[in-house]
Scaffold this motif. Structure first.
Motif, PDB file in Angstrom:
ATOM      1  N   HIS A 117       0.012   7.278  -6.686  1.00  0.00           N
ATOM      2  CA  HIS A 117      -0.990   8.219  -6.181  1.00  0.00           C
ATOM      3  C   HIS A 117      -0.396   9.460  -5.520  1.00  0.00           C
ATOM      4  O   HIS A 117      -1.126  10.219  -4.894  1.00  0.00           O
ATOM      5  CB  HIS A 117      -1.910   7.515  -5.179  1.00  0.00           C
ATOM      6  CG  HIS A 117      -2.593   6.312  -5.729  1.00  0.00           C
ATOM      7  ND1 HIS A 117      -3.415   6.361  -6.833  1.00  0.00           N
ATOM      8  CD2 HIS A 117      -2.579   5.017  -5.331  1.00  0.00           C
ATOM      9  CE1 HIS A 117      -3.879   5.151  -7.084  1.00  0.00           C
ATOM     10  NE2 HIS A 117      -3.381   4.316  -6.190  1.00  0.00           N
ATOM     11  N   CYS A 144       0.828  -1.214   0.000  1.00  0.00           N
ATOM     12  CA  CYS A 144       0.000   0.000   0.000  1.00  0.00           C
ATOM     13  C   CYS A 144       0.862   1.263   0.000  1.00  0.00           C
ATOM     14  O   CYS A 144       0.557   2.225  -0.700  1.00  0.00           O
ATOM     15  CB  CYS A 144      -0.941   0.010   1.201  1.00  0.00           C
ATOM     16  SG  CYS A 144      -2.281  -1.177   1.090  1.00  0.00           S
ATOM     17  N   LYS A 165      -5.582   7.344   1.276  1.00  0.00           N
ATOM     18  CA  LYS A 165      -6.307   6.064   1.331  1.00  0.00           C
ATOM     19  C   LYS A 165      -5.316   4.920   1.480  1.00  0.00           C
ATOM     20  O   LYS A 165      -5.488   4.036   2.305  1.00  0.00           O
ATOM     21  CB  LYS A 165      -7.155   5.873   0.076  1.00  0.00           C
ATOM     22  CG  LYS A 165      -7.781   4.496  -0.002  1.00  0.00           C
ATOM     23  CD  LYS A 165      -8.011   3.954  -1.391  1.00  0.00           C
ATOM     24  CE  LYS A 165      -6.967   4.244  -2.394  1.00  0.00           C
ATOM     25  NZ  LYS A 165      -6.467   3.142  -3.189  1.00  0.00           N
ATOM     26  N   ASN A 166      -4.248   4.954   0.682  1.00  0.00           N
ATOM     27  CA  ASN A 166      -3.240   3.896   0.760  1.00  0.00           C
ATOM     28  C   ASN A 166      -2.510   3.915   2.100  1.00  0.00           C
ATOM     29  O   ASN A 166      -2.231   2.857   2.672  1.00  0.00           O
ATOM     30  CB  ASN A 166      -2.247   4.024  -0.397  1.00  0.00           C
ATOM     31  CG  ASN A 166      -2.765   3.399  -1.661  1.00  0.00           C
ATOM     32  OD1 ASN A 166      -3.912   3.588  -2.035  1.00  0.00           O
ATOM     33  ND2 ASN A 166      -1.916   2.664  -2.342  1.00  0.00           N
ATOM     34  N   THR A 188      -5.923  12.488  -1.841  1.00  0.00           N
ATOM     35  CA  THR A 188      -6.968  11.595  -1.344  1.00  0.00           C
ATOM     36  C   THR A 188      -6.590  10.137  -1.556  1.00  0.00           C
ATOM     37  O   THR A 188      -6.697   9.319  -0.637  1.00  0.00           O
ATOM     38  CB  THR A 188      -8.311  11.898  -2.046  1.00  0.00           C
ATOM     39  OG1 THR A 188      -8.657  13.256  -1.787  1.00  0.00           O
ATOM     40  CG2 THR A 188      -9.416  10.985  -1.552  1.00  0.00           C
ATOM     41  N   GLU A 189      -6.142   9.796  -2.749  1.00  0.00           N
ATOM     42  CA  GLU A 189      -5.733   8.415  -3.036  1.00  0.00           C
ATOM     43  C   GLU A 189      -4.506   8.013  -2.223  1.00  0.00           C
ATOM     44  O   GLU A 189      -4.419   6.890  -1.731  1.00  0.00           O
ATOM     45  CB  GLU A 189      -5.457   8.239  -4.530  1.00  0.00           C
ATOM     46  CG  GLU A 189      -6.694   8.290  -5.395  1.00  0.00           C
ATOM     47  CD  GLU A 189      -7.615   7.092  -5.166  1.00  0.00           C
ATOM     48  OE1 GLU A 189      -7.112   5.963  -5.018  1.00  0.00           O
ATOM     49  OE2 GLU A 189      -8.832   7.299  -5.115  1.00  0.00           O
ATOM     50  N   GLY A 233       1.035   3.600  -3.196  1.00  0.00           N
ATOM     51  CA  GLY A 233       0.581   4.964  -2.911  1.00  0.00           C
ATOM     52  C   GLY A 233       1.596   5.986  -3.388  1.00  0.00           C
ATOM     53  O   GLY A 233       1.250   6.982  -4.015  1.00  0.00           O
ATOM     54  N   THR A 293      -3.717   4.975   4.923  1.00  0.00           N
ATOM     55  CA  THR A 293      -4.680   4.496   5.917  1.00  0.00           C
ATOM     56  C   THR A 293      -4.773   2.975   5.891  1.00  0.00           C
ATOM     57  O   THR A 293      -4.783   2.320   6.940  1.00  0.00           O
ATOM     58  CB  THR A 293      -6.061   5.123   5.665  1.00  0.00           C
ATOM     59  OG1 THR A 293      -5.943   6.542   5.746  1.00  0.00           O
ATOM     60  CG2 THR A 293      -7.085   4.627   6.659  1.00  0.00           C
ATOM     61  N   MET A 294      -4.850   2.395   4.677  1.00  0.00           N
ATOM     62  CA  MET A 294      -4.888   0.933   4.578  1.00  0.00           C
ATOM     63  C   MET A 294      -3.615   0.325   5.153  1.00  0.00           C
ATOM     64  O   MET A 294      -3.669  -0.686   5.862  1.00  0.00           O
ATOM     65  CB  MET A 294      -5.062   0.492   3.121  1.00  0.00           C
ATOM     66  CG  MET A 294      -6.447   0.721   2.577  1.00  0.00           C
ATOM     67  SD  MET A 294      -6.776  -0.067   0.978  1.00  0.00           S
ATOM     68  CE  MET A 294      -5.387   0.386   0.003  1.00  0.00           C
TER      69      MET A 294
END
Length: 129
Positions: free
Chosen positions: A86, A78, A95-96, A91-92, A82, A98-99
């Motif tokens: 990204h 991730c 997200k990565n 935002t993307e 990311g 956070t995962m």
């Protein structure tokens, strides 16, 4: 606690199972150009390998074994994807990140008692963390 770990494993593992299946069922056409743009050889084969790894990692997380190994690898995955894919989209990227945080928490907590083999099998499979 055990039910919470199972729910966390489902939330973290199912998306990777879906993404892996999609890549293996024709979705590699979308990722192969991105891989080729990085200058890596045989982009289509690598795209299928990515799909296989995502599917296998997601299944390992959902089943709860070898959850620590799979969660560590998917958390690093991730962060790397990311950054590589990204970093221009906050935002993307977040997200990565956070995962990855969820996966690293799963590394610390383990699979719990509601995992395959209770998260710790005996015998030959016992060498996997």
């Amino acid at each position: 606690m055990e039910q919470g770990l199972l729910i966390a494993r489902l939330f973290l593992g199912v998306p990777f199972i879906v993404w892996g299946i999609l890549k293996l069922r024709g979705g590699e056409a979308r990722i192969a150009p991105l891989i080729a743009a990085m200058g890596l050889p045989d982009a289509t084969a690598l795209a299928y390998l990515v799909g296989f790894c995502e599917l296998l990692g997601g299944l390992a997380v959902v089943l709860g074994y070898p959850v620590r190994t799979a969660a560590l690898l998917l958390g690093l995955w991730c962060l790397v994807t990311g950054y590589l894919e990204h970093r221009g989209n906050a935002t993307e990227l977040l997200k990565n990140v956070t995962m990855a945080g969820g996966y690293f928490a799963l590394v610390a907590a383990g699979g719990g008692a509601l995992a395959l083999f209770g998260g710790a099998p005996a015998g030959v499979l016992g060498w996997l963390p």
